[in-house]
Motif scaffolding. Structure first.
Motif, PDB file in Angstrom:
ATOM      1  N   HIS A  12     -10.324  11.768  -1.955  1.00 46.08           N
ATOM      2  CA  HIS A  12     -10.238  10.425  -1.202  1.00 46.08           C
ATOM      3  C   HIS A  12      -9.158  10.443  -0.237  1.00 46.08           C
ATOM      4  CE1 HIS A  12      -9.826   6.180  -0.480  1.00 46.08           C
ATOM      5  NE2 HIS A  12     -10.986   6.240  -1.026  1.00 46.08           N
ATOM      6  N   PRO A  13      -9.548  10.043   1.052  1.00 44.29           N
ATOM      7  CA  PRO A  13      -8.507  10.141   2.405  1.00 44.29           C
ATOM      8  C   PRO A  13      -7.342   9.528   1.715  1.00 44.29           C
ATOM      9  CG  PRO A  13     -10.590   9.371   3.063  1.00 44.29           C
ATOM     10  CD  PRO A  13     -10.636   9.411   1.537  1.00 44.29           C
ATOM     11  N   ARG A  14      -7.222   8.600   1.015  1.00 45.34           N
ATOM     12  CA  ARG A  14      -5.899   8.045   0.392  1.00 45.34           C
ATOM     13  C   ARG A  14      -5.041   8.716  -0.543  1.00 45.34           C
ATOM     14  NH1 ARG A  14      -5.613   2.510  -1.610  1.00 45.34           N
ATOM     15  NH2 ARG A  14      -3.176   2.920  -1.168  1.00 45.34           N
ATOM     16  N   TYR A  15      -5.547  10.041  -0.906  1.00 44.01           N
ATOM     17  CA  TYR A  15      -4.654  10.848  -1.791  1.00 44.01           C
ATOM     18  C   TYR A  15      -3.395  11.223  -0.774  1.00 44.01           C
ATOM     19  CZ  TYR A  15      -8.146  12.554  -4.941  1.00 44.01           C
ATOM     20  OH  TYR A  15      -9.378  12.777  -6.108  1.00 44.01           O
ATOM     21  N   ASN A  16      -3.536  11.369   0.409  1.00 46.85           N
ATOM     22  CA  ASN A  16      -2.204  11.752   1.222  1.00 46.85           C
ATOM     23  C   ASN A  16      -1.347  10.551   1.421  1.00 46.85           C
ATOM     24  OD1 ASN A  16      -3.761  14.369   2.366  1.00 46.85           O
ATOM     25  ND2 ASN A  16      -5.242  12.694   2.596  1.00 46.85           N
TER      26      ASN A  16
ATOM     27  N   ARG B 234       0.509  15.359   3.074  1.00 43.85           N
ATOM     28  CA  ARG B 234      -0.791  15.524   3.770  1.00 43.85           C
ATOM     29  C   ARG B 234      -1.666  16.465   3.248  1.00 43.85           C
ATOM     30  NH1 ARG B 234      -0.871  11.791   7.809  1.00 43.85           N
ATOM     31  NH2 ARG B 234       1.150  10.802   8.501  1.00 43.85           N
TER      32      ARG B 234
ATOM     33  N   ARG C 151     -15.960  10.542  -3.620  1.00 39.89           N
ATOM     34  CA  ARG C 151     -14.833   9.697  -3.636  1.00 39.89           C
ATOM     35  C   ARG C 151     -14.535   9.050  -4.989  1.00 39.89           C
ATOM     36  NH1 ARG C 151     -13.426   6.471   1.943  1.00 39.89           N
ATOM     37  NH2 ARG C 151     -13.920   8.245   3.494  1.00 39.89           N
TER      38      ARG C 151
ATOM     39  N   TRP D  85       1.587   0.238  -2.785  1.00 37.52           N
ATOM     40  CA  TRP D  85       0.444   0.485  -1.825  1.00 37.52           C
ATOM     41  C   TRP D  85       0.689   2.021  -1.396  1.00 37.52           C
ATOM     42  CZ3 TRP D  85       1.359  -1.039   3.858  1.00 37.52           C
ATOM     43  CH2 TRP D  85       0.114  -0.692   4.557  1.00 37.52           C
ATOM     44  N   ARG D  86       1.815   2.411  -0.978  1.00 40.32           N
ATOM     45  CA  ARG D  86       1.868   3.844  -0.493  1.00 40.32           C
ATOM     46  C   ARG D  86       1.818   5.061  -1.329  1.00 40.32           C
ATOM     47  NH1 ARG D  86       2.223   4.129   5.153  1.00 40.32           N
ATOM     48  NH2 ARG D  86       1.350   2.153   6.057  1.00 40.32           N
TER      49      ARG D  86
ATOM     50  N   PRO E 111      -2.346   5.852  -4.041  1.00 42.39           N
ATOM     51  CA  PRO E 111      -2.734   7.176  -3.724  1.00 42.39           C
ATOM     52  C   PRO E 111      -2.740   7.964  -5.273  1.00 42.39           C
ATOM     53  CG  PRO E 111      -1.297   6.650  -2.173  1.00 42.39           C
ATOM     54  CD  PRO E 111      -1.019   5.412  -3.011  1.00 42.39           C
TER      55      PRO E 111
ATOM     56  N   LEU F 132      -5.425   6.954  -7.424  1.00 37.14           N
ATOM     57  CA  LEU F 132      -6.720   7.600  -6.963  1.00 37.14           C
ATOM     58  C   LEU F 132      -6.912   9.173  -7.313  1.00 37.14           C
ATOM     59  CD1 LEU F 132      -7.373   6.221  -3.186  1.00 37.14           C
ATOM     60  CD2 LEU F 132      -9.018   6.288  -5.272  1.00 37.14           C
TER      61      LEU F 132
END
Ligand SMILES: [Zn+2]
Length: 308
Positions: free
Chosen positions: A7-11, A26, A48, A94-95, A99, A102
């Motif tokens: 998922h892009p939000r892993y980063n 990243r 995802r 959130w940050r 992640p 996820l």
């Protein structure tokens, strides 16, 4: 095709604070990008995951521990970044924690997919220092035990074996597994590293600092087939940390990038040759090349195990 969960939000990015930690927040995206650039996957091929939900986290973690994660102080300790103390909880959630939930959901998904397809990779997860009632070493949620517990409770597996080849001991996983007779861990780790207090394990294999790739692979090759035959697990969760790499700032093992590719091929092949499903998760790796090592290893796995 071998399912790859991402998922892009892993980063993890938190306004530059992530740079206070040696971890490349990243790296997950860099691995995904490399697999696309090399023509191994298209952007829509990645699966995802949904974030791990509260009841899933509570399968393993105590209510007190999950409640303590609202505290910026507690999280600053787990993440080893004192400046996190100054962030409001919602920003951390959130940050950073979002992640991580996820990525934990990704490990659950990869385990489910492995049981279906034989092999699946989560391009994240492997938070092996997280215990039921405490976090540590950058690990908040015990994703591997959570996934194992869920699938066990659903009747999808009777026994699980974690093969933990991250350079650090998987003390969190080991402490949770000690109460579960159906869950075992084989763990090769550098003996003088974090964590200071080592947990008792089913198959502990401490190795000395400075060990080269050929000696290390010999240790894995001497132990793994025997353990697979003894445990006969319904699922192997392979914690494929890239920090035994020579050049990793947090460890002193001397594996080359090629040794790490050979290692991952060895583990997955030994299990698949026995018909045992494997879910691979990435765990630690703190050099600037960590993403490339994982990308090379996943490429080698896809080359061997993808079928058209
Ligand atoms: Zn590690």
């Amino acid at each position: 095709m071998v399912p790859i969960v991402y998922h892009p939000r892993y980063n993890i990015t938190a306004f530059g604070l992530e740079r206070l930690h040696p971890f490349d927040g990243r790296k997950y995206g860099r691995i995904r990008d490399a697999l696309i650039q090399r023509g191994l996957r298209r952007p829509n091929d990645f699966i995802r995951p949904a974030p791990a939900r509260r009841y899933e986290l509570a399968k393993v973690h105590t209510p007190d521990y999950l409640g303590s994660l609202w505290s910026s102080n507690v999280l600053a300790g787990i993440l080893e970044v004192p400046a996190v103390r100054r962030l409001p909880w919602w920003l951390i959630d959130w940050r950073i924690l979002g992640p991580m939930r996820l990525a934990a959901g990704g490990t659950i998904e990869a385990c489910r997919l492995a049981l279906e397809h034989g092999l699946a990779v989560n391009l994240g997860g492997g938070f092996h220092h997280a215990a039921a009632d405490r976090g540590g070493g950058f690990c908040v949620y015990a994703d591997i035990p959570i996934a194992a517990r869920l699938l066990h409770d659903e009747g999808r597996l009777r026994t699980v074996l974690v093969v933990d080849l991250d350079a650090h001991q998987g003390n969190g996983v080991a402490s949770i597994f000690r109460g579960w007779i159906w869950a075992r861990i084989l763990d090769v780790y550098e003996h003088n590293l974090f964590p200071l207090h080592k947990e008792p394990e089913d198959y502990p294999l401490p190795v000395p600092p400075g060990m080269t790739g050929s000696d290390y692979l010999e240790v894995v090759h001497a132990a793994l087939p025997h353990v697979l035959d003894e445990v006969r697990p319904d699922l192997v969760v392979y914690n494929a940390g890239s920090d035994p790499f020579d050049g990793d700032p947090l460890t002193r093992l001397k594996l080359s990038a090629n040794d790490l590719v050979d290692r991952d091929l060895l583990v997955v092949t030994e299990a698949r040759d026995r018909g045992i499903p494997v879910a691979m998760v990435l765990s630690g790796g703190y050099s600037a090349l960590s993403w490339k090592i994982h990308a090379d290893a996943v490429e080698a796995l896809l080359t061997r195990f993808d079928r058209a």
